[in-house]
Write a protein that holds these residues in place. Structure first.
Motif, short mmCIF file in Angstrom:
data_model
loop_
_atom_site.label_atom_id
_atom_site.label_comp_id
_atom_site.label_asym_id
_atom_site.label_seq_id
_atom_site.Cartn_x
_atom_site.Cartn_y
_atom_site.Cartn_z
N GLY A 431 0.83 -1.37 -0.05
CA GLY A 431 -0.13 0.15 0.13
C GLY A 431 0.79 1.40 -0.04
N GLU A 432 1.83 1.36 0.59
CA GLU A 432 3.06 2.24 0.59
C GLU A 432 3.03 2.88 -0.75
OE1 GLU A 432 4.55 -0.78 3.75
OE2 GLU A 432 3.66 -0.77 1.57
N SER A 433 3.35 2.37 -1.80
CA SER A 433 3.53 2.71 -3.10
C SER A 433 2.30 3.11 -3.86
CB SER A 433 4.15 1.53 -3.82
OG SER A 433 5.49 1.39 -3.59
N ASN A 434 1.13 3.07 -3.11
CA ASN A 434 -0.06 3.56 -3.82
C ASN A 434 -0.68 4.97 -2.99
OD1 ASN A 434 -0.30 0.48 -4.82
ND2 ASN A 434 -1.42 1.83 -6.11
N VAL A 435 0.23 5.17 -1.93
CA VAL A 435 -0.33 6.35 -1.26
C VAL A 435 -0.41 7.67 -2.20
CG1 VAL A 435 0.37 7.87 0.58
CG2 VAL A 435 0.27 5.57 1.07
N GLY A 436 -1.22 8.47 -2.22
CA GLY A 436 -1.50 9.48 -3.13
C GLY A 436 -2.48 9.26 -4.35
N ARG A 437 -2.74 8.05 -4.42
CA ARG A 437 -3.70 7.50 -5.46
C ARG A 437 -5.03 6.79 -4.75
NH1 ARG A 437 -1.39 3.89 -9.20
NH2 ARG A 437 0.37 3.47 -8.15
N ASN A 438 -5.29 7.36 -3.55
CA ASN A 438 -6.36 6.50 -2.79
C ASN A 438 -7.65 6.30 -3.17
OD1 ASN A 438 -4.29 6.87 -0.70
ND2 ASN A 438 -4.75 8.91 -0.58
N LYS A 439 -8.12 7.27 -4.12
CA LYS A 439 -9.28 6.88 -4.84
C LYS A 439 -9.24 5.96 -5.84
CE LYS A 439 -12.15 10.10 -3.15
NZ LYS A 439 -13.42 9.84 -2.34
N GLU A 440 -8.31 5.90 -6.66
CA GLU A 440 -7.98 4.60 -7.58
C GLU A 440 -7.86 3.27 -6.85
OE1 GLU A 440 -4.81 4.86 -11.00
OE2 GLU A 440 -3.79 4.03 -9.14
N TYR A 441 -7.11 3.41 -5.25
CA TYR A 441 -6.68 2.33 -4.77
C TYR A 441 -7.98 1.34 -4.29
CZ TYR A 441 -3.69 -0.93 -2.02
OH TYR A 441 -3.30 -1.72 -1.44
N GLU A 442 -9.04 2.48 -4.04
CA GLU A 442 -10.24 2.12 -3.51
C GLU A 442 -10.97 0.90 -4.31
OE1 GLU A 442 -14.50 4.35 -1.83
OE2 GLU A 442 -12.88 5.28 -2.55
N LYS A 443 -10.67 1.10 -5.95
CA LYS A 443 -11.36 0.18 -6.65
C LYS A 443 -10.16 -0.88 -7.09
CE LYS A 443 -14.46 3.26 -9.07
NZ LYS A 443 -14.95 3.96 -10.40
N LEU A 444 -9.07 -0.26 -7.01
CA LEU A 444 -7.84 -1.24 -7.53
C LEU A 444 -7.62 -2.54 -6.40
CD1 LEU A 444 -5.59 -1.99 -9.52
CD2 LEU A 444 -3.95 -0.19 -8.10
N PHE A 445 -7.70 -2.23 -5.08
CA PHE A 445 -7.44 -3.30 -4.19
C PHE A 445 -8.31 -4.38 -4.30
CE2 PHE A 445 -6.98 -4.52 0.46
CZ PHE A 445 -6.02 -5.45 0.23
N PRO A 446 -9.74 -4.04 -4.26
CA PRO A 446 -10.62 -5.05 -4.30
C PRO A 446 -10.61 -5.89 -5.63
CG PRO A 446 -11.77 -3.08 -3.45
CD PRO A 446 -10.47 -2.77 -3.88
N SER A 481 -4.10 13.74 5.64
CA SER A 481 -3.32 12.61 5.52
C SER A 481 -3.27 11.56 4.49
CB SER A 481 -2.98 11.87 7.04
OG SER A 481 -2.35 10.54 6.81
N GLY A 482 -2.33 11.49 3.59
CA GLY A 482 -2.53 10.60 2.57
C GLY A 482 -2.49 9.14 3.20
N TRP A 483 -1.69 8.96 3.95
CA TRP A 483 -1.50 7.51 4.71
C TRP A 483 -2.93 7.18 5.60
CZ3 TRP A 483 2.78 4.13 5.74
CH2 TRP A 483 3.78 4.61 4.74
N ALA A 484 -3.55 8.12 6.08
CA ALA A 484 -4.71 7.94 6.81
C ALA A 484 -5.82 7.44 5.68
CB ALA A 484 -5.14 9.17 7.68
N GLU A 485 -6.03 8.27 4.54
CA GLU A 485 -6.79 8.26 3.43
C GLU A 485 -6.65 6.75 2.95
OE1 GLU A 485 -6.59 11.28 0.74
OE2 GLU A 485 -7.25 12.73 2.32
N LEU A 486 -5.44 6.28 2.71
CA LEU A 486 -5.13 4.66 2.07
C LEU A 486 -5.74 3.78 3.28
CD1 LEU A 486 -3.25 3.59 -0.59
CD2 LEU A 486 -2.73 2.26 1.42
N ARG A 487 -5.44 4.11 4.50
CA ARG A 487 -5.71 3.15 5.59
C ARG A 487 -7.27 2.92 5.39
NH1 ARG A 487 -2.40 6.25 9.25
NH2 ARG A 487 -0.34 5.30 9.20
#
Length: 638
Positions: A431-446, A481-487
């Protein structure tokens, strides 16, 4: 002997050799090899390659299974599910595999915090690791391989190794502690397929089909599939880097001089270390700087081999003690721990010299790390005043294209080859390398989770993952916080069935993206496995999770699913922030008012609209747990 008889002998001999040659063509994937761990209580797929139509016979535990290779030379047999046990042998035509165990197999993937080996945490766990010797915990380390053209069918190399002696040092630390926990509870062999790559973003681990909703990722992968493009890019960047290093070395006034023991440093500047030199009054620069520290070894010290600890250094260092080279590290992340032979030490005055190279950004010695020389039981501190002199200034080195981080590549190279290998589940730390792209990760991780379940042909495959730990300096006021958003995005993935998340905000390190406490991480993943994968529903595997918010005057009343017996805090609750309609968060006071309820307020917020908990890059101070000792999941609720 007549010619007809000779010809008959020749023909028979030719046919015999042809049969031997044919059987010699049977090939097995690297995973199917000596020492492998096979998944218990699931049908077992054994596969490989041979000449088209070649007969293949698999013998295992007194039974024989037969098949033939298809027109493409592929073959497979399915063995019935087995109970845990071993060691066993398996014969596949002329090949005999030995020391096979049947137990639970876990795919362990993600980026560097999953990849990080046991050897990197030996300073913290040396006594425990040196006592460990368990041949029933095994690892297959997948070699880093990427491919943009098609899914690969096998790994280039690899073998199963046991958690014994030197081999244990190359195990994933998180995966090893995870497996050690499971073995202690169930007594069943554990196999770990360690398929992780430092710095990798999630999209690199998803198949082309899994990225269907992300066309820009597929376009990028198709671009990277061009050999000419990759080769030209790599060649150009390597040339630029080599030229940069060559120029630096040629211009560095200290090369082969300032490392010497008798170097006169009386005219050098002084600086207090650790720290980044830009923050210590030295002009910002990239290139090389030399640092020197003088220290004393007292007359009553018994000289013996020593250990030099220089924390972490950004970026590259070469280190000398009394003019003798003792070690080098080429990039910023690993802890600097160098052995110093007693022969180069002396009683009285000694010195340590560092040639530090900064490629770009800030350079220096990371704060709040150990800086010392240890001789036996004596520890000589090295933090404090150092001498320094600039070797050569350089422009910042250009960036490097890491093709292993591009979409699809790692899936094709490191996941696809094990699709036929039955596993118990997945543990994931990324997840560290996707911080800053949190909206995208919301779909990408699932999408990644669903993709792997589809490709591994197990729609209910347990997928257990680690939430991002705390990192970077704590803030004095609540902040975005980008880290909090990705969490928060990682928490949202818990909606998928068969998932669980290990919260580790309490075991991070503000100054290290690779926190050393991997044992707690492995333990919390094992709790999740016990509940989700093994069906031990009485095992508490999660800390408190927010359920609801209600407003009572100037106070917010938060209700939790505690997962354990009750909410708990060792001290006054910390980590809560509250805001009104203006959306400006301030630190809040909070107290536990019932086993599952917390009351939150701030004197200057008359009408609360939202509450956040542990919502920062560094949430180490947040201290809401359940009575089972598991930390609450960070959240934002309105």
């Amino acid at each position: 002997m007549n010619a007809k008889y000779i010809n008959r002998i020749f023909l028979v001999t030719l046919l015999l050799f042809a049969g031997v040659s044919s059987q010699a063509e049977v090939k097995l994937p690297k995973l199917v090899s000596d020492g492998m761990v096979l998944q218990r209580e699931k049908p077992l797929n054994i596969w490989g390659w041979a000449d088209p139509s070649e007969a293949v016979k698999v013998s295992f535990k007194g039974k024989t299974y037969k098949t033939k290779a298809n027109a493409e030379g592929q073959w497979s047999v399915t063995l019935p599910s087995q109970q845990a046990g071993g060691p066993y042998s398996m014969t596949i035509n002329h090949i005999q595999l030995n020391d096979i165990l049947i137990g639970d197999v876990w795919l362990c993937s993600g980026q560097s915090n999953m990849e990080l080996p046991v050897r990197r945490v030996m300073e913290k766990y040396r006594e425990e690791i040196e006592k460990d010797d368990n041949p029933n915990i095994r690892q297959f380390k997948v070699p880093m391989t990427y491919n943009f053209e098609q899914p690969q069918t096998d790994y280039k190399y690899g073998s199963w190794t046991k958690a014994q002696k030197e081999s244990i040092l190359d195990f994933s630390a998180v995966a090893y502690f995870f497996a050690k926990d499971l073995y202690a509870k169930y007594g069943v062999p554990v196999g770990l397929i360690n398929s992780a790559v430092g710095g990798s973003p999630a999209e690199a681990w998803v198949s082309k089909e899994g990225l269907a909703q992300f066309p820009y990722f597929i376009n990028e992968a198709e671009k990277c599939a061009n050999d000419e493009y990759r080769n030209k890019t790599t060649q150009s960047e390597n040339e630029a880097r080599n030229n940069w290093v060559t120029t630096l070395n040629a211009n560095d006034a200290g090369t082969a001089l300032w490392n010497k023991e008798n170097t006169d440093d009386s005219a050098w500047g002084t600086i207090t270390l650790p720290g980044f030199w830009e923050d210590k009054g030295v002009a910002p620069l990239n290139g090389s700087i030399w640092f020197r520290k003088h220290f004393e070894i007292t007359d009553n010290t018994n000289l013996e081999d020593a250990v030099l600890r220089l924390g972490c250094i950004v970026d590259c260092d070469s280190v000398f003690v009394n003019g003798t080279f003792v070690g080098t590290t080429s990039y910023m992340y690993p802890p600097r721990i160098y052995n110093v032979p007693k022969e180069i030490l002396r009683k009285g005055s000694n010195n340590v010299t560092i040639r530090l190279i900064s490629y770009s950004g800030k350079g220096g010695l990371v704060e709040d790390k150990p800086y010392s020389l240890t001789i036996g039981r004596q520890r000589i501190p090295l933090a404090g005043e150092w001498k320094y002199k600039i070797g050569a200034e350089m422009p910042a080195l250009g960036s490097t294209t890491f093709f292993q981080y591009k979409p699809i590549g790692l899936y094709n190279g490191m996941i696809a080859p094990m699709r036929n290998y039955a596993v118990k589940g997945v543990i994931w730390y990324q997840g560290e390398s996707n911080v800053g792209r949190n909206k995208e990760y919301e779909k990408l991780f699932p999408a990644l989770i669903s993709d792997w379940r589809n490709k591994l042909n197990d729609p209910q495959l347990p997928f257990l993952y680690v939430q991002l730990p705390s990192f970077l300096k704590a803030t004095y006021s609540p902040a975005e916080s980008g880290w909090a958003e990705l969490r928060n995005v990682q928490t949202a993935a818990l909606k998928l069935p068969g998932t669980a998340m290990a919260v580790v905000t309490d075991v991070g390190e503000w100054n290290d993206i690779h926190p050393l406490n991997k044992k707690t991480v492995g333990h919390r993943l094992s709790l999740a496995a016990q509940n989700i994968a093994y069906g031990d529903t009485q095992v508490c595997y999660s800390g408190p999770a927010i359920k609801s918010i209600s407003i009572n005057g100037s106070k917010a009343i938060l209700t939790f699913n505690t997962f354990g017996d009750s909410l708990k805090a060792e001290d006054k609750l910390r980590g809560f922030a509250i805001c009104g309609a203006d959306g400006k968060y301030v630190w809040a006071q909070a107290r536990i008012i019932s086993p599952d309820t917390v009351e939150v307020w701030a004197d200057n917020v008359a009408s609360p609209a939202s509450v956040r908990y542990a919502w920062s890059d560094n949430a180490l101070s947040a201290n809401l747990f359940n009575s089972q000792g598991l930390p609450a999941i960070p959240f934002e609720i309105k």
